[in-house]
Design an enzyme around this catalytic site. Structure first.
Site, PDB file in Angstrom:
ATOM      1  CB  SER A 240       8.611  -3.217  -1.074  1.00 44.20           C
ATOM      2  OG  SER A 240       8.227  -1.951  -0.645  1.00 44.20           O
ATOM      3  CG  ASP A 332       3.272  -0.467  -6.229  1.00 46.45           C
ATOM      4  OD1 ASP A 332       3.048   0.208  -5.189  1.00 46.45           O
ATOM      5  OD2 ASP A 332       4.211  -1.271  -6.320  1.00 46.45           O
ATOM      6  CG  HIS A 367       3.691  -2.123  -2.843  1.00 48.16           C
ATOM      7  ND1 HIS A 367       4.715  -1.872  -3.738  1.00 48.16           N
ATOM      8  CD2 HIS A 367       4.288  -2.364  -1.656  1.00 48.16           C
ATOM      9  CE1 HIS A 367       5.876  -1.944  -3.100  1.00 48.16           C
ATOM     10  NE2 HIS A 367       5.651  -2.255  -1.835  1.00 48.16           N
TER      11      HIS A 367
END
Lengths: 430, 370
Positions: A240, A332, A367
């Site tokens: 991330s 995501d 995600h």
């Protein structure tokens, strides 16, 4: 006392978080309907559970690795379904996420067998049998060492043995305090790993100033100079927001000579000359692009879209000199990982270094690609303030976690242990 | 700990040693794999354990890596060391005290709540492998207690024992575990039996100061009456001297209600090279007695040629003799007998069959009501 010995066993009863187990029910009557149930009490006081419905075969046996679940929190043949389909028990607060803070103790999961095909009220019944299973982040002999020198706030995990070992810098995302479990697991696989706090380190908490880019270089040098770490075999892994800094340092740092890089759910889009504060500021400036679901969950994937054409706003991965693995979830909702990966691939093809690139792309994964068998959450509280939409569907997300982890470990091993025959080291037990 | 060897070693590719599982029960097998060696390289795989009472035990096998640079202890042949041939568990059962140790040592774990720690390492070469630092190593835990097993001190009704309860709601079949003449409270077999689903109590019956047979009956009743034990599913396991009270309970005692003479199933395990107890001759004698009485259908026997007296849980190291402190506090060297490989095979085989026997007779059959 007619209570009978339906027997339940889980092997191994003590395993690493990424190891599979075999759950076996025996000595039931043939055709007996039963529910296998998993229960876990988190450190934060919340309870999670999973369950599945089976029918014993002619020998009175249920083997979860081979038999079909007829329903429950998962269905079909799923050896590890009782872990990855765990969900907060009815009545829990919304937006919970299962993350273990203390990695020195195992996750203790109670696996039980109940009579009949049940869906609720487990806590009020006495099971036919139950066993305790330990799931560890740290293999025996792995050392956990908090690091505070050079102004760093980090935790180092060193594998058992003398070394020297390859090293890895592990960067988490924007979600919260330092999380250690991935670094602990990587050390359990022979890589000395440093979980680095770059958002809320001691210096930032005391001075209010965010770290500069030299902070990452200090962490790299710390690994290089460590007596148990080989100075020429250091990798970097970012998830991330962590991917942003991973890519920046991998391409532009004069100090960091990385053996290989892994980015999960990330993007190369950022002000390339920017510090941590400026990268966050760039995202903040675009925050009006936030979308909302009908339940007011935040979708942040548009903040970095469209992918800019201005080269000062994306890391020039055409200049990368080491192998790069991108792990991309196609659902995501938090970062534009698929679009970024596509753009990075095009940049590398134009530059002629795309042979360094591996892209793992998973349909319907969200995600939060965590270590295998971590329960999938589609939404959760972000920094205790807002609800974020991560995306993904449970089954496909769980498969993605398992597959990505296996491939990440093989990629790291090939590049850090330099086996000249890729695939020769098969990590056969995974 | 040896000081780390830096870049000169690391500039070659270091091998990787892995063991699965890293945390197992003592009766579970493991797989030891060494990877990333150069092909055709002679290496030694070695185990090292530092016992509760401060001694070092080791085992080692000599191997050569294959064309992929791998050594798989479960599949490959050891050509020398403390064991030879294809022996997945040789690194445990062939352990012996390191050179320079006292004579007559015996490996026994005292604290059940912590695991036995074994270091598995890979070294360059065969003879002389000790001269260099290990190329790689890994730590393995071997547990007597499965997760959730509870250990409870028993000090009531004049009893001195330790009860191990399996995890789960119960009730469970029960076992009274009677160790041998070595004295003290030996817990490891009970802990292991509880890890297999039996509520098991170890009993110190030698220092109780009471007539042994009465004492053992009290213990048996204690187990039978325990709220987490199924009263009509209790068995007795006896080793060595402990066999006598066990046989007594099975035959003459009125406590064990289902018995007149020996009317409960009986399993006799004997090492034919037992130099301590005439176990084989005793088994033969019991066999003949029961045949004459017409109840020998209850008898099962396991006789192991070349095995010694101390048939312990699987993969425990074998020793032909060890020091023993007698009741008047004199130290003697006792010969137990047995040859290492056959004895180790006997331990593995008998444990599997003992568990199977216990499960067959103490756990409900398929036809029992739920």
């Amino acid at each position: 006392a007619e209570q009978c010995c339906v027997s339940l066993s889980v092997n191994p009863s003590r395993g690493l978080m990424d190891e599979k187990f075999i759950i076996l029910v025996q000595k039931a009557l043939p055709g007996f309907q039963l529910t296998i149930h998993a229960s876990y009490h988190c450190e934060d006081g919340n309870s999670w559970e999973a369950f599945a419905h089976y029918t014993a075969d002619a020998g009175g046996t249920v083997n979860v690795s081979q038999d079909t679940s007829l329903g429950g929190t998962y269905s079909g043949v799923e050896a590890m379904g009782l872990l990855w389909s765990l969900r907060p028990v009815p009545g829990s607060k919304p937006g919970l996420r299962l993350r273990k803070k203390n990695v020195q103790t195992p996750m203790e999961v109670t696996i039980s067998v109940y009579q009949g095909h049940q869906t609720e009220g487990f806590v009020d019944q006495v099971p036919l049998a139950s066993v305790l299973v330990e799931r560890w982040y740290m293999a025996p002999g792995v050392c956990r060492i908090p690091i505070t020198e050079e102004g760093l706030t980090a935790t180092l995990f060193v594998p058992a043995g003398n070394g020297p070992f390859p090293g890895l810098l592990d960067l988490w995302g924007g979600g919260g305090p330092l999380v250690e479990y991935r670094a602990a697991l990587l050390a359990s696989h022979g890589i000395a790993s440093l979980a680095l706090n770059y958002l809320t380190p001691k210096t930032t908490m005391e001075t209010g100033k965010m770290v500069d880019n030299q902070y990452f270089e200090k962490a790299y040098k710390f690994l290089q100079q460590h007596p148990q770490i080989c100075d020429s075999r250091i990798a970097m892994l970012g998830l991330s927001l962590g991917s942003a800094f991973t890519l920046k340092m991998a391409v532009y740092s004069q100090v960091m000579k990385l053996r290989c890089v892994v980015c999960i759910g990330g993007s190369h889009v950022q002000p390339v000359d920017g510090s941590v504060e400026q990268v966050l500021g760039y995202m903040e400036k675009n925050s009006e692009k936030t979308r909302f679901t009908e339940n007011n969950e935040m979708i942040w994937r548009d903040l970095l879209l469209p992918i800019p054409t201005d080269p000062s706003f994306k890391v020039d991965v055409g200049r990368l000199k080491c192998p790069l693995m991108l792990v991309v979830s196609e659902d995501d909702q938090n970062w534009p990982a698929p679009e970024s990966a596509k753009d990075m691939k095009e940049m590398m093809e134009r530059a002629g270094n795309s042979h360094l690139l591996t892209v793992l792309s998973y349909p319907n994964a969200g995600h939060l690609i965590e270590p295998p068998y971590t329960p999938h959450v589609r939404i959760s509280m972000f920094r205790t303030v807002v609800m974020a939409l991560w995306g993904g569907q449970m089954v496909e997300h769980s498969r993605a976690q398992e597959d990505a982890w296996k491939k990440i470990l093989i990629f790291l091993r090939e590049n850090l242990y330099d086996s000249t025959k890729p695939g020769a080291t098969t990590l056969s037990h995974l | 700990q040896l000081s780390p060897v830096r870049s000169s070693v690391m500039s070659q590719t270091p091998p990787i040693v892995s063991v699965l599982p890293t945390r197992g029960l003592v009766d579970e097998k493991f797989k030891v794999l060494v990877e990333n060696l150069p092909p055709g390289r002679p290496v030694t795989v070695r185990s090292l354990h530092h016992s509760d009472n401060g001694h070092y035990w080791e085992a080692f096998g000599f191997y050569t890596s294959d064309h992929r640079g791998t050594v798989n202890v479960s599949k490959d042949q050891s050509v020398g060391g403390t064991y030879t041939g294809k022996e997945p568990m040789g690194l445990l059962w062939s352990m012996c005290p390191v050179p320079g140790s006292h004579k007559g040592l015996r490996l026994r774990k005292l604290n059940m709540c912590s695991p036995m720690l074994v270091n598995i390492s890979v070294h360059s070469g065969h003879e002389g492998f000790r001269d260099g630092a290990p190329l790689a190593s890994v730590l393995v835990e071997r547990w007597y207690m499965a997760p959730g097993v509870k250990r409870i001190d028993v000090q009531e009704k004049g009893l001195l024992g330790t009860l191990f309860l399996p995890p789960g709601p119960g009730p469970f079949p029960g076992i009274l575990d009677l160790w041998g003449g070595g004295g003290g409270l030996v817990e490891y077999r009970s802990a292991l039996l509880a890890s297999h689903g039996f509520a098991t109590m170890s009993l110190d019956y030698l220092s109780c100061g009471q007539p042994v047979f009465t004492y053992v009956e009290t213990a048996f009743n204690f187990i039978k009456d325990h709220p987490q034990v199924i009263a009509d599913r209790v068995g007795v396991v006896g080793l060595c001297l402990g066999s006598l009270p066990a046989l007594y309970l099975a035959a003459d005692s009125t406590v064990v209600k289902v018995v007149k003479q020996i009317t409960s199933p009986l399993l006799l395990v004997s090492g034919c090279d037992d130099q301590n107890w005439p176990s084989f001759e005793t088994a033969e004698d019991i066999n003949q007695t029961m045949r004459a009485a017409g109840n020998d259908h209850l008898l099962s026997r396991l006789d192991y040629p070349d095995s010694g007296h101390l048939i312990e849980p699987p993969f425990s190291p074998h020793f032909r003799a060890s020091t023993f402190v007698t009741t008047n506090k004199r130290k003697a060297m006792i010969l137990w007998g047995g040859k290492t490989k056959p004895h180790s095979d006997a331990q593995e085989d008998s444990w599997r069959k003992i568990l199977s026997f216990l499960q067959q007779h103490l756990c409900c059959s398929l036809n029992a009501k739920l």
